[in-house]
Scaffold this active site. Sequence first.
Site, PDB file in Angstrom:
ATOM      1  N   ASN A 120       8.907  -1.193  -1.814  1.00  0.00           N
ATOM      2  CA  ASN A 120       8.506   0.116  -1.700  1.00  0.00           C
ATOM      3  C   ASN A 120       6.749  -0.071  -1.387  1.00  0.00           C
ATOM      4  OD1 ASN A 120      10.448   1.930  -2.409  1.00  0.00           O
ATOM      5  ND2 ASN A 120      10.397   0.598  -4.238  1.00  0.00           N
ATOM      6  N   PRO A 121       6.707  -0.761  -0.204  1.00  0.00           N
ATOM      7  CA  PRO A 121       5.256  -1.045  -0.071  1.00  0.00           C
ATOM      8  C   PRO A 121       4.160  -0.123   0.216  1.00  0.00           C
ATOM      9  CG  PRO A 121       6.463  -1.783   1.822  1.00  0.00           C
ATOM     10  CD  PRO A 121       7.449  -1.164   0.800  1.00  0.00           C
ATOM     11  N   LYS A 122       4.805   1.306   0.637  1.00  0.00           N
ATOM     12  CA  LYS A 122       3.739   2.254   1.170  1.00  0.00           C
ATOM     13  C   LYS A 122       3.940   3.477   0.216  1.00  0.00           C
ATOM     14  CE  LYS A 122       4.242   0.566   6.070  1.00  0.00           C
ATOM     15  NZ  LYS A 122       4.349   1.242   7.445  1.00  0.00           N
ATOM     16  N   ASN A 123       4.641   3.239  -1.323  1.00  0.00           N
ATOM     17  CA  ASN A 123       4.530   4.374  -2.062  1.00  0.00           C
ATOM     18  C   ASN A 123       3.258   4.665  -2.835  1.00  0.00           C
ATOM     19  OD1 ASN A 123       5.143   4.960  -4.852  1.00  0.00           O
ATOM     20  ND2 ASN A 123       7.109   5.582  -3.824  1.00  0.00           N
TER      21      ASN A 123
END
Lengths: 376, 300
Positions: B98-101
Amino acid sequence: MGPKRVSLDSRALEFKEDNISTNYIQPDDQLLSCFGWIFRCLFMASTEKTERPSELFIDLHVKYIQSLDTKKDDLEYWLTEHLRLSGVYWGLTALDLMNNVDALNKEEVVKYVVSCQHDNGGFGGHIGHDPHLLYTHYAVLILQIEDSLDAVNVEKIVEYVASRQDRQTGAFTGDEWGEIDTRFSYSAISCLSLLKRLDAIDVKKATEFIMLCKNFDGGFGSTPGAESHAAQIFCCVGALAIVNSLHLVDADLLGWWLCERQLKNGGLNGRPEKLEDVCYSWWVLSALSILGRVHWINKEKLIDFILTAQDLETGGIADRPGDMVDVFHTLFGLTGLSLLGYHGLKLVDPVYCLPKYVVQRVGLAERYHAKYGGFT
Amino acid sequence: MSFENYDWSDVVPIEQDDGPDPLAQIAYDPEYSKAMGYFRALAQKNEHSERALTLTEKIIEHNPAHYTIWHYRQQILFSLNKDLYEELDFIRNQVEQNPKNYQLWHHRQVIVEKLKDCSLESSFTEEVLNDDSKNYHAWTYRQWVIRTFNLWDNELSFVEKLLEKDIRNNSAWNQRYFAIFYNPTKPSEEFLEQEVQYGITKIKLAPNNISPWNYVKGVIAKSKLKIDVLEELCKTLYQQGIISPHALGCLVDIYEDRAKCGSINEKELGIQTCILLAEQHDTIRQKYWNYRKHVLTSIA
């Protein structure tokens, strides 16, 4: 399996330019939203569409949004529990623009929104979810469309939104946990403006913080120093418009940065060297529209791009042609088309992302559209 | 211990209440439903315990954007006085999927703020940027770390590394500007002139890429230099047969400046360049270049 979320695969593209190739361009999928993000299941369509749609299939999209209202076991998850309120706003606004606002039952919508309000006046993304500025803003947007502000405690909303401002910096936190972002500045300013209660915050300080986020390229980021990004630009320009401070924006420079988002295929990206995405049809166009420069975009090519992102089997619009649709991109594809004057759609207000007639009904004038001498 | 292994016999799960005719129902995974049922029960009595902590992990696995769960997790971590370095590890494992959470990144910030220890953050963000060099969350978080803990010294060389990998990385160019101009130590005029030369070198590698152009213009604006310093570069590119709308656009800027100072010749050159762009080299932005032409034409 539970609510499936598949992150968009990084697209491997050979991009040759100036005799130097870069390895790949990363899609900018999850960053965008001023209004939160949703799960979506994405994969390339298995069948190639040989027909390029040259019209907007409104009936199909209305049916698509209505179908989201029924229990589904398949993979088309369009929202998750924590942002169901956002999903209702996206769906309702899209329906209203398509002249079908009654396709969602008004009483149910209002009852649902009311059930998301907390004692402190803030709204959560769903029943039982903590209050947050983003969802508080969505709640007010929905209630304005339904003309039902009297169903909630407005004074408490004002209190909650005002409490999110850091009086020293002028910035806004999303909730008590302290995340700061110009998205929240916009949410607060838009929300209070729609309630005619901008007096509850320090507007001067709020403006100062937004201006700290202005960059060397004329754009705006989420925090001071953060990279210019179309969604953040929409938030900042929209907020500045509401507080009558558009003169602080270098409209020619920013207008150029925004129209430079248009790629050869007609679609728009959110920052240099990123992939096109239908939702930028909103973020970029609304900002340009507020700055009086929306015609700097090649209209025909963008319309073509948005129309090609429709799914003629399921209805709805995707982030780009061939991908799975979702209600978020359906709304922003429609708002983009509306800003481009596409027939059959209600006019959308570029500052509030509400149908114009709603903004007029609230009694907010269009004072904020920058004039630059009438040159077209 | 996984959440199933705890004793839940004393907990009556509270089911999802969407109301009688729910608006937009969701078909849930039974495991997720069970975990959420327990969560509602525990949250009601504000239980802060090991099993509650494990429960939050389970729910985050299914729905990492469930911000209320993250809040609950934070409260439990602090009241149980858990090892926050272990939590940093947990976040590191989560960030891969979830790198863009948003919640995940802010959670890390909350933990690091509590620890008052930034020693792992540079390598953490570097790792994420290795996977996706344009991850907006990673960059803004990195900027927060640098500002909060005064880690300005090595940032330029970090940016250099990334620009070497991809000269077109707009985020890296933005970071370069950040590292120089948001630094409490202000740059000297000499340094800025070097930066302009640096930018010019990079422009030559990718003249059609907008980032170094924006960067150089940004630096010039902060220096005593004028945009004329780019004139030779723009003309050389054109003479070499390299058509870059950015180079031509830069010439328009230069000519417009001079036209405003009274140069009729440059006013005409500017107009011609706008026509070139509108009709041949940047036709998609025809209306913009016609506007620039109009502005030039109107100069008395």
